[in-house]
Enzyme design. Structure first.
Site, PDB file in Angstrom:
ATOM      1  N   ARG A 168       0.846  -1.183   0.000  1.00  0.00           N
ATOM      2  CA  ARG A 168       0.000   0.000   0.000  1.00  0.00           C
ATOM      3  C   ARG A 168       0.889   1.242   0.000  1.00  0.00           C
ATOM      4  NH1 ARG A 168      -4.804   1.214   4.261  1.00  0.00           N
ATOM      5  NH2 ARG A 168      -3.155   2.086   5.533  1.00  0.00           N
TER       6      ARG A 168
ATOM      7  N   THR B 298      -0.999   7.620  -0.389  1.00  0.00           N
ATOM      8  CA  THR B 298      -2.331   7.561  -1.022  1.00  0.00           C
ATOM      9  C   THR B 298      -3.170   6.359  -0.566  1.00  0.00           C
ATOM     10  OG1 THR B 298      -1.538   6.183  -2.837  1.00  0.00           O
ATOM     11  CG2 THR B 298      -1.369   8.575  -3.139  1.00  0.00           C
TER      12      THR B 298
ATOM     13  N   ASP C 267       0.456  -0.991  12.571  1.00  0.00           N
ATOM     14  CA  ASP C 267       0.959  -1.670  11.366  1.00  0.00           C
ATOM     15  C   ASP C 267       1.325  -3.111  11.716  1.00  0.00           C
ATOM     16  OD1 ASP C 267       2.800  -2.655   9.323  1.00  0.00           O
ATOM     17  OD2 ASP C 267       2.747  -0.612   8.549  1.00  0.00           O
TER      18      ASP C 267
ATOM     19  N   ASP D  80       4.900  -4.386  10.574  1.00  0.00           N
ATOM     20  CA  ASP D  80       5.997  -3.844  11.386  1.00  0.00           C
ATOM     21  C   ASP D  80       6.030  -4.525  12.752  1.00  0.00           C
ATOM     22  OD1 ASP D  80       6.633  -2.142   9.372  1.00  0.00           O
ATOM     23  OD2 ASP D  80       5.958  -0.307  10.375  1.00  0.00           O
TER      24      ASP D  80
HETATM   25  C1  PRP Z   1      -1.120  -3.909   4.901  1.00  0.00           C
HETATM   26  C2  PRP Z   1      -1.932  -5.149   5.154  1.00  0.00           C
HETATM   27  C3  PRP Z   1      -2.750  -5.282   3.903  1.00  0.00           C
HETATM   28  C4  PRP Z   1      -3.031  -3.835   3.560  1.00  0.00           C
HETATM   29  C5  PRP Z   1      -4.406  -3.479   4.042  1.00  0.00           C
HETATM   30  O1  PRP Z   1      -0.018  -4.190   4.122  1.00  0.00           O
HETATM   31  O2  PRP Z   1      -1.156  -6.282   5.435  1.00  0.00           O
HETATM   32  O3  PRP Z   1      -2.087  -5.931   2.845  1.00  0.00           O
HETATM   33  O4  PRP Z   1      -2.050  -3.043   4.251  1.00  0.00           O
HETATM   34  O5  PRP Z   1      -4.777  -2.225   3.590  1.00  0.00           O
HETATM   35  P1  PRP Z   1      -5.888  -1.993   2.479  1.00  0.00           P
HETATM   36  O6  PRP Z   1      -7.026  -2.891   2.813  1.00  0.00           O
HETATM   37  O7  PRP Z   1      -6.225  -0.547   2.645  1.00  0.00           O
HETATM   38  O8  PRP Z   1      -5.298  -2.286   1.151  1.00  0.00           O
HETATM   39  P2  PRP Z   1       1.087  -3.094   3.691  1.00  0.00           P
HETATM   40  O9  PRP Z   1       0.855  -2.673   2.277  1.00  0.00           O
HETATM   41  O10 PRP Z   1       1.168  -2.013   4.711  1.00  0.00           O
HETATM   42  O11 PRP Z   1       2.408  -3.939   3.656  1.00  0.00           O
HETATM   43  P3  PRP Z   1       3.074  -4.950   4.703  1.00  0.00           P
HETATM   44  O12 PRP Z   1       2.381  -6.235   4.512  1.00  0.00           O
HETATM   45  O13 PRP Z   1       4.495  -4.990   4.218  1.00  0.00           O
HETATM   46  O14 PRP Z   1       2.952  -4.396   6.083  1.00  0.00           O
HETATM   47  N1  URA Z   2      -2.216  -2.075   7.383  1.00  0.00           N
HETATM   48  C1  URA Z   2      -1.962  -2.313   8.681  1.00  0.00           C
HETATM   49  O1  URA Z   2      -1.013  -3.039   9.022  1.00  0.00           O
HETATM   50  N2  URA Z   2      -2.766  -1.746   9.586  1.00  0.00           N
HETATM   51  C2  URA Z   2      -3.807  -0.954   9.267  1.00  0.00           C
HETATM   52  O2  URA Z   2      -4.511  -0.469  10.170  1.00  0.00           O
HETATM   53  C3  URA Z   2      -4.058  -0.714   7.905  1.00  0.00           C
HETATM   54  C4  URA Z   2      -3.250  -1.294   6.971  1.00  0.00           C
END
Ligand code: PRP
Ligand code: URA
Length: 242
Positions: free
Chosen positions: A136, A140, A234, A237
């Site tokens: 993500r 944005t 997150d 993280d």
């Molecule tokens: C997070 C999560 C989802 C997404 C959710 O991943 O694991 O994939 O955000 O958000 P959305 O429903 O608004 O798309 P992120 O892209 O932050 O990457 P990560 O898995 O590396 O933490």
């Molecule tokens: N991704 C996360 O890890 N947490 C949130 O709340 C939204 C997206």
């Protein structure tokens, strides 16, 4: 006979009067039949409380998340096709039971979805696992697809799609589009998820009415940065790097 219970003992909701029940934030009611929320047991709420707490360290975050992931996988497997199977027990009697039918695979949305792979392997020993890397955009919130590697015969399998966080729904929708482009029908996809937002569920259920979602909890909404609230921050993280 049920034990006598004093007001300060914690032995589960069935043993309590209404006035003795503890108060906890409840999962948002969802109107879609294809969205299954795990039973809101005291154990599940206690596990969610651990992982939502900003003071929970990484080791505990991983441990308690893994316990919830196991519950999600067990519930997800309940939605696979089954056939009748009768066996004979060591005392020579028959037991009319069931067995799973159909091939499955897991697909994790990287990075955070990879945290759910072990829970799936713990239940399905040599399960094949595909990967889709979607990130993500931090400004944005729009998802970007970087990479996918999926089993060649994925179109013949049931797919357990894995991602713990379901915020706007953008990442999961993109992942389902990849699966559909490889020939997986919507009705053979089960999306397993720890925490969902009502907006994500609505976006998803409107686009994919035949796809089933199994979630542990539907939260209240999204903040101005599209983070789930109350949420847990997150997930990737906290599980991998914090
Ligand atoms: C997070 C999560 C989802 C997404 C959710 O991943 O694991 O994939 O955000 O958000 P959305 O429903 O608004 O798309 P992120 O892209 O932050 O990457 P990560 O898995 O590396 O933490
Ligand atoms: N991704 C996360 O890890 N947490 C949130 O709340 C939204 C997206």
């Amino acid at each position: 006979k049920r034990p006598e219970v004093g007001p300060t003992q914690c032995v589960g909701p069935d043993y309590r009067t209404e006035s003795q029940k503890p108060v906890a934030t409840v999962s948002t009611e969802i109107e879609y039949d294809n969205v299954i929320t795990l039973p809101q047991t005291p154990q599940l709420i206690a596990l969610l409380t651990m992982i939502r707490d900003r003071n929970t360290d990484r080791a505990d975050f991983i441990f308690y998340s893994n316990r919830i992931i196991r519950l999600l996988v067990e519930e997800g497997l309940n939605h696979l096709p089954i056939v009748e199977q009768t066996v004979t027990t060591p005392v020579g009697r028959t037991y009319a039971g069931l067995q799973f039918q159909g091939k499955i695979c897991g697909v994790s949305i990287m990075r955070a979805g990879e945290s759910m792979e072990q829970g799936l392997r713990d239940c399905c020993r040599s399960v094949r696992i595909g990967k889709i890397l979607i990130q993500r955009d931090e400004e944005t919130s729009m998802p970007k697809l970087f990479y996918d590697k999926l089993p060649e015969d994925i179109a013949d399998r049931w797919v357990l799609l894995l991602d713990p966080m379901f915020a706007t729904g953008g990442s999961a929708i993109m992942a389902v589009d990849v699966l559909k482009s490889r020939g997986v029908p919507e009705e053979r996809i089960l999306f397993l998820n720890l925490i969902a937002s009502p907006q994500g569920i609505k976006n998803f259920a409107t686009q994919f009415p035949k796809l089933r979602v199994v979630t542990a909890f539907v939260d209240q909404g999204l903040d101005e940065k599209n983070y789930i609230i109350p949420g847990l921050g997150d997930f990737g993280d906290r599980y991998y790097t914090m």
